[in-house]
Design an enzyme around this catalytic site. Structure first.
Site, PDB file in Angstrom:
ATOM      1  N   ASP A 275      31.206  50.210  44.430  1.00 15.46           N
ATOM      2  CA  ASP A 275      32.496  49.666  44.854  1.00 15.46           C
ATOM      3  C   ASP A 275      33.111  50.590  45.906  1.00 15.46           C
ATOM      4  O   ASP A 275      33.456  51.732  45.619  1.00 15.46           O
ATOM      5  CB  ASP A 275      33.428  49.587  43.627  1.00 15.46           C
TER       6      ASP A 275
ATOM      7  N   GLU B 157      30.585  46.372  46.994  1.00 11.98           N
ATOM      8  CA  GLU B 157      31.820  45.644  46.676  1.00 11.98           C
ATOM      9  C   GLU B 157      32.986  46.129  47.521  1.00 11.98           C
ATOM     10  O   GLU B 157      33.146  47.317  47.782  1.00 11.98           O
ATOM     11  CB  GLU B 157      32.144  45.833  45.198  1.00 11.98           C
TER      12      GLU B 157
ATOM     13  N   GLU C 203      31.858  41.628  35.142  1.00  7.70           N
ATOM     14  CA  GLU C 203      32.232  43.044  34.966  1.00  7.70           C
ATOM     15  C   GLU C 203      32.848  43.217  33.599  1.00  7.70           C
ATOM     16  O   GLU C 203      33.629  42.389  33.144  1.00  7.70           O
ATOM     17  CB  GLU C 203      33.241  43.442  36.048  1.00  7.70           C
TER      18      GLU C 203
ATOM     19  N   GLU D 111      38.376  40.561  44.054  1.00  3.23           N
ATOM     20  CA  GLU D 111      39.145  40.826  42.827  1.00  3.23           C
ATOM     21  C   GLU D 111      40.639  40.727  43.070  1.00  3.23           C
ATOM     22  O   GLU D 111      41.390  40.420  42.151  1.00  3.23           O
ATOM     23  CB  GLU D 111      38.799  42.196  42.258  1.00  3.23           C
TER      24      GLU D 111
HETATM   25  O1  KDG Z   1      44.016  47.102  38.852  1.00  2.25           O
HETATM   26  C1  KDG Z   1      43.074  47.452  39.847  1.00  2.25           C
HETATM   27  C2  KDG Z   1      41.747  47.739  39.187  1.00  2.25           C
HETATM   28  O2  KDG Z   1      41.400  46.680  38.387  1.00  2.25           O
HETATM   29  C3  KDG Z   1      40.650  47.961  40.218  1.00  2.25           C
HETATM   30  O3  KDG Z   1      40.917  49.144  40.919  1.00  2.25           O
HETATM   31  C4  KDG Z   1      39.311  48.051  39.527  1.00  2.25           C
HETATM   32  O4  KDG Z   1      38.190  47.779  41.636  1.00  2.25           O
HETATM   33  C5  KDG Z   1      38.159  47.665  40.420  1.00  2.25           C
HETATM   34  C6  KDG Z   1      36.977  47.082  39.793  1.00  2.25           C
HETATM   35  O5  KDG Z   1      36.070  46.673  40.534  1.00  2.25           O
HETATM   36  O6  KDG Z   1      36.957  47.011  38.533  1.00  2.25           O
HETATM   37 MG    MG Z   2      36.581  46.644  42.541  1.00  2.00          MG
END
Ligand code: KDG
Ligand code: MG
Length: 403
Positions: free
Chosen positions: A211, A237, A340, A263
């Site tokens: 990510d 990601e 996830e 997301e």
């Molecule tokens: O609230 C924000 C988080 O959920 C985020 O930073 C987590 O990027 C994230 C992920 O891929 O789980």
């Molecule tokens: Mg994320």
């Protein structure tokens, strides 16, 4: 059947959750998640002041009409606060419909396309060695997909590593946003080294994900995607902030590393171009942010035309209620990708009794009617809300950066 009352329950069993409870005049009730991490009280006010008064007395079976009423009828469409409120109401209405029909939600959507739902979990290390150790441990525990993050040597821990990797840690409850330091020129050469070491250690029969968390420009993301190609990532990601959807054309031109995004999206319009131009491979919208079950179904059906697969966001700030809705959608959706799952604190599991369960690298829906998640309001009362923020990031010269 009519909606008799709607409650908004705010509690913090490790982190803040906003839960909508819709109670009918026939004794059935349904619950939904309406949590926006770091802006929870804005959703509470939106629901209590502007949404709930319009819904008392309505027929809870009319899920679509209520969704359209709250979306178009607000005049001010879209946005994370509006759509989280609609999401919570929508999840609760689908829960009621499932209970009234005595059917699990995945059956109402069209039945099972799979028996169990593939998940990925997180590993974050302060060093490459620490991350590798964590990935080995999760692989040995039976996970088939693992997200790997690493901090930048010489800088304080960044997203997904150090204390920030556990979203119930006190790093999120400092009263004001904590600040992280970022340096793209240190990050870009580091990540390929991490995944080279990972592949040398665990081989290629485990999915590896990463990510970027919105921190690169398209050409930097293209460079990273090319450098990672030998390590066959499942996805890269949030490579770049996606207000400019066409910006992903530039990444796509240069690399075959699969891309995941979404997301923070809350409507189909946030990803319509990304999907229709096949600029991404996985769409990360989740039930609590993208309009509930109704919103997910619409986006995933659209995505199925363009070979884009589902990948619902599922960190600790997506409550077990939204996780329940997600897993039922995951079990039905034909173009499923992955789910996830970060796990929850014991207090969160206690506050939200749920029929979904984890079986090593998979989640199972269970067969309870609706989404199969409840809320124990007595337990919730033990964990009052406390203001918390997501971190912000700054480059080493102080420039405010995407976190
Ligand atoms: O609230 C924000 C988080 O959920 C985020 O930073 C987590 O990027 C994230 C992920 O891929 O789980
Ligand atoms: Mg994320």
């Amino acid at each position: 059947m009519k909606i008799r009352d709607i409650k908004v329950i705010v509690a913090s069993p490790g982190r803040n959750f906003v839960t909508v409870k819709i109670i009918t005049d026939e004794g059935l009730y349904g619950i939904g998640d309406a949590t926006v991490n770091g802006r929870e009280k804005a959703v509470v006010a939106y629901l209590e002041e502007h949404v709930i008064p319009c819904l008392i007395g309505r027929d809870p079976m009319q899920i679509e009409d209520i969704w359209q009423y709250l979306y178009k009828g607000a005049y001010w469409r879209r946005g994370p606060i509006t759509m989280a409120a609609i999401s919570g109401i929508d999840m609760a209405l689908w829960d009621i419909k499932g209970k009234a029909a005595n059917m699990p939600l995945y059956q109402l959507l069209g039945g099972a396309s799979r028996e169990k739902v593939l998940i990925y979990q997180h590993v974050g290390g302060l060093t490459i060695e620490e991350t590798v150790e964590g990935v080995v441990a999760l692989k040995e525990a039976g996970l088939e997909a693992i997200r790997a993050q690493v901090s930048i040597p010489g800088l304080p821990p960044i997203y997904g590593t150090g204390k920030a990797k556990d979203q119930d840690s006190d790093v999120f409850r400092q009263g004001l946003p904590t600040e992280e330091v970022w340096a793209t020129h240190k990050y870009l050469p580091l990540v390929p080294k991490l995944f080279e070491k990972l592949r040398d250690t665990v081989g290629y029969d485990v999915h590896l994900l990463h990510d970027v968390h919105h921190r690169l420009t398209p050409i930097e993301a293209a460079r990273l995607g090319k450098d990672l190609e030998p390590f066959r990532l499942f996805w890269l990601e949030d490579a770049v902030p996606a207000e400019l959807q066409e910006g992903f054309r530039l990444i796509r031109q240069h690399t075959t590393t699969p891309l995941a995004l979404g997301e923070i999206f809350n409507t189909i319009w946030d990803c319509q171009q990304l999907i229709s131009e096949q600029l991404i491979d996985y769409i990360r919208v989740t039930s609590v942010h993208a309009g509930g079950v109704t919103g997910l179904r619409r986006i995933f059906d659209f995505a199925s035309i363009y070979h884009v697969r589902s990948a619902c966001h599922g960190p600790m700030d997506v409550s077990p209620v939204a996780m329940g809705a997600n897993v039922h959608v995951d079990r039905w959706v034909p173009n499923f990708g992955i789910q996830e799952y970060s796990g929850y604190t014991e207090a969160t599991h206690e506050m939200f009794p749920h029929s979904w369960s984890q079986d090593k690298g998979y989640l199972l829906t269970g067969e309870a009617p609706g989404h199969g998640v409840d809320i124990d309001e007595k337990v919730a009362a033990k964990y009052p809300y406390e203001r918390a923020y997501l971190p912000v990031a700054r480059a080493t010269d102080g420039t405010l950066w995407s976190w």
